[in-house]
Design a protein around this motif. Structure first.
Motif, PDB file in Angstrom:
ATOM      1  N   ILE A   1      49.139  34.273  41.257  1.00  0.00           N
ATOM      2  CA  ILE A   1      48.287  35.574  41.443  1.00  0.00           C
ATOM      3  C   ILE A   1      48.346  36.424  40.728  1.00  0.00           C
ATOM      4  N   THR A   2      49.596  36.701  40.081  1.00  0.00           N
ATOM      5  CA  THR A   2      49.607  37.777  39.211  1.00  0.00           C
ATOM      6  C   THR A   2      48.890  37.509  37.640  1.00  0.00           C
ATOM      7  N   ALA A   3      49.026  36.367  37.266  1.00  0.00           N
ATOM      8  CA  ALA A   3      48.296  35.824  36.250  1.00  0.00           C
ATOM      9  C   ALA A   3      46.730  36.128  36.411  1.00  0.00           C
ATOM     10  N   ILE A   4      46.297  35.695  37.538  1.00  0.00           N
ATOM     11  CA  ILE A   4      44.738  35.719  37.685  1.00  0.00           C
ATOM     12  C   ILE A   4      44.306  37.241  37.803  1.00  0.00           C
ATOM     13  N   VAL A   5      45.027  37.980  38.363  1.00  0.00           N
ATOM     14  CA  VAL A   5      44.787  39.457  38.502  1.00  0.00           C
ATOM     15  C   VAL A   5      44.855  39.938  37.306  1.00  0.00           C
ATOM     16  N   LEU A   6      45.813  39.719  36.389  1.00  0.00           N
ATOM     17  CA  LEU A   6      45.672  40.475  35.152  1.00  0.00           C
ATOM     18  C   LEU A   6      44.667  39.790  34.284  1.00  0.00           C
ATOM     19  N   LEU A   7      44.216  38.628  34.260  1.00  0.00           N
ATOM     20  CA  LEU A   7      42.935  38.117  33.586  1.00  0.00           C
ATOM     21  C   LEU A   7      41.876  38.738  34.174  1.00  0.00           C
TER      22      LEU A   7
ATOM     23  N   SER B   1      41.240  41.593  35.711  1.00  0.00           N
ATOM     24  CA  SER B   1      41.222  43.046  35.307  1.00  0.00           C
ATOM     25  C   SER B   1      40.930  43.238  33.880  1.00  0.00           C
ATOM     26  N   ASP B   2      41.628  42.215  33.264  1.00  0.00           N
ATOM     27  CA  ASP B   2      41.421  42.760  31.624  1.00  0.00           C
ATOM     28  C   ASP B   2      39.847  42.353  31.181  1.00  0.00           C
ATOM     29  N   LYS B   3      39.203  41.512  32.025  1.00  0.00           N
ATOM     30  CA  LYS B   3      37.854  41.160  31.809  1.00  0.00           C
ATOM     31  C   LYS B   3      37.012  41.874  32.360  1.00  0.00           C
ATOM     32  N   PHE B   4      37.206  42.325  33.437  1.00  0.00           N
ATOM     33  CA  PHE B   4      35.907  43.257  34.546  1.00  0.00           C
ATOM     34  C   PHE B   4      36.266  44.716  34.647  1.00  0.00           C
ATOM     35  N   ILE B   5      37.301  45.065  34.343  1.00  0.00           N
ATOM     36  CA  ILE B   5      37.766  46.511  34.401  1.00  0.00           C
ATOM     37  C   ILE B   5      37.673  47.457  33.082  1.00  0.00           C
ATOM     38  N   ASP B   6      36.708  48.098  32.752  1.00  0.00           N
ATOM     39  CA  ASP B   6      36.895  49.114  31.607  1.00  0.00           C
ATOM     40  C   ASP B   6      37.586  50.344  31.560  1.00  0.00           C
ATOM     41  N   THR B   7      37.692  50.740  32.716  1.00  0.00           N
ATOM     42  CA  THR B   7      38.575  51.941  32.984  1.00  0.00           C
ATOM     43  C   THR B   7      40.203  51.879  32.500  1.00  0.00           C
ATOM     44  N   ASN B   8      40.582  52.278  31.506  1.00  0.00           N
ATOM     45  CA  ASN B   8      42.087  51.982  31.136  1.00  0.00           C
ATOM     46  C   ASN B   8      43.114  52.204  32.231  1.00  0.00           C
TER      47      ASN B   8
ATOM     48  N   LYS C   1      42.749  49.763  35.096  1.00  0.00           N
ATOM     49  CA  LYS C   1      43.393  48.627  34.810  1.00  0.00           C
ATOM     50  C   LYS C   1      44.942  48.733  34.472  1.00  0.00           C
ATOM     51  N   MET C   2      45.411  49.470  34.126  1.00  0.00           N
ATOM     52  CA  MET C   2      46.882  49.524  33.898  1.00  0.00           C
ATOM     53  C   MET C   2      47.441  49.992  35.403  1.00  0.00           C
ATOM     54  N   THR C   3      46.951  50.499  36.173  1.00  0.00           N
ATOM     55  CA  THR C   3      47.542  50.553  37.343  1.00  0.00           C
ATOM     56  C   THR C   3      47.681  49.413  38.073  1.00  0.00           C
ATOM     57  N   ILE C   4      46.594  48.650  37.961  1.00  0.00           N
ATOM     58  CA  ILE C   4      46.644  47.390  38.907  1.00  0.00           C
ATOM     59  C   ILE C   4      47.452  46.348  38.082  1.00  0.00           C
ATOM     60  N   GLN C   5      47.588  46.426  36.881  1.00  0.00           N
ATOM     61  CA  GLN C   5      48.256  45.438  36.001  1.00  0.00           C
ATOM     62  C   GLN C   5      49.820  45.573  36.499  1.00  0.00           C
TER      63      GLN C   5
END
Length: 219
Positions: free
Chosen positions: A16-22, A24-31, A34-38
Motif C-alpha cells: 500500500i505504501t509503494a502504491i500511494v508513493l507512486l 502521489s508522485d504521478k498525480f499530485i503536483d503540489t509539493n 505530496k510530501m505530507t502524504i508520502q
C-alpha cells in the motif's frame, strides 16, 4: 527481526505504501501535499514494523524463577481467588502492554501444558478490573516441578482484536520461547502459588524473558 504473525500485515503495509508513493508522485503536483502524504505513509509503515518487532533475546533457563512473559508495566500485584481452573487463592501479577511495547508472549517457565482454552468475550480496556474475567482471553496452565501449576492469561483490550496462543495441552514448553502474540495492546495475568517470592513492584517496567517476576516458594 520481525515476528511471523506480522508477515501479512507488513506485506500489505509495504504494498500500500509503494502504491500511494507512486500515485502521489504521478498525480499530485503540489509539493507540500505530496510530501505530507508520502511522509504519512512512511510513518504508518514504520509503526507497523515497530509493532511486529521481535528482538532477539538470550535466555538463561532457571527452574526457580518466573520470567516476565511480555514487555510492559506491572499494574497488579494482589491475592485473588482464581475460579476457572485452579479454584484457590493465588498471587496475581498483571503486566499491561501499550501499543508501543513488543507484543510477543513468551513462556514464563518451562513445563508441561496442562490446560489451554480460548474464551470469546468483551473488549474492555485492559486495565479494567473485570477484564480478566469478561474480555476475550486465553487461559493456559503450565505444570512445573518447582512451582506446581502456574496459570497465565492473555487478555484482549479495547484495541487488541486478536490473540494468538501457541500452547497445546500435553506438550512440553521451554522458558523464554514464543508462547503467542497479542495484537495492539493488552495485558497478561500470571497466577502464582501463595508464598511465592515476588520480585517486582507496581509500575515497574518489565522486559519479556528478562525481568524476574518471582522466585521459588518461601521455605
Amino acid at each position: 527481526m520481525f515476528h511471523k504473525e506480522g508477515t501479512q500485515s507488513i506485506l500489505i503495509g509495504t504494498v500500500i505504501t509503494a502504491i500511494v508513493l507512486l500515485l502521489s508522485d504521478k498525480f499530485i503536483d503540489t509539493n507540500w501535499i505530496k510530501m505530507t502524504i508520502q511522509i504519512s505513509m512512511f510513518a504508518l509503515l514504520i509503526i507497523i514494523l515497530q509493532f511486529f518487532r521481535n528482538p532477539k533475546r538470550n535466555f538463561i533457563l532457571n527452574e526457580n524463577q518466573i520470567l516476565a512473559p511480555v514487555d510492559g508495566k506491572v499494574v497488579v500485584i494482589e491475592e485473588v481467588y482464581e475460579g476457572e481452573y485452579l479454584k484457590e487463592k493465588r498471587i496475581q501479577v498483571s503486566i499491561f502492554m501499550s501499543p508501543l511495547n513488543v507484543h510477543v508472549t513468551r513462556y514464563a517457565l518451562s513445563g508441561l501444558v496442562k490446560f489451554s482454552k480460548y474464551h470469546p468475550g468483551k473488549f474492555l480496556v485492559a486495565w479494567h478490573p473485570k477484564a480478566s474475567e469478561e474480555n476475550e482471553r486465553t487461559t493456559i496452565v503450565i505444570e512445573n516441578k518447582t512451582f506446581g501449576e502456574v496459570l497465565y492469561r492473555q487478555i484482549a483490550g479495547a484495541l487488541a482484536r486478536r490473540i494468538v496462543n501457541y500452547a497445546k495441552e500435553g506438550e512440553q514448553v521451554k522458558q523464554g520461547e514464543d508462547a503467542g502474540f497479542i495484537k495492539f495492546g493488552s495485558r497478561v495475568d500470571i497466577f502464582l502459588p501463595l508464598g511465592t517470592q515476588i520480585n517486582v513492584v507496581l509500575n515497574q517496567k518489565a522486559i519479556g524473558g528478562k525481568t524476574i517476576i518471582a522466585t521459588k516458594l518461601n521455605e
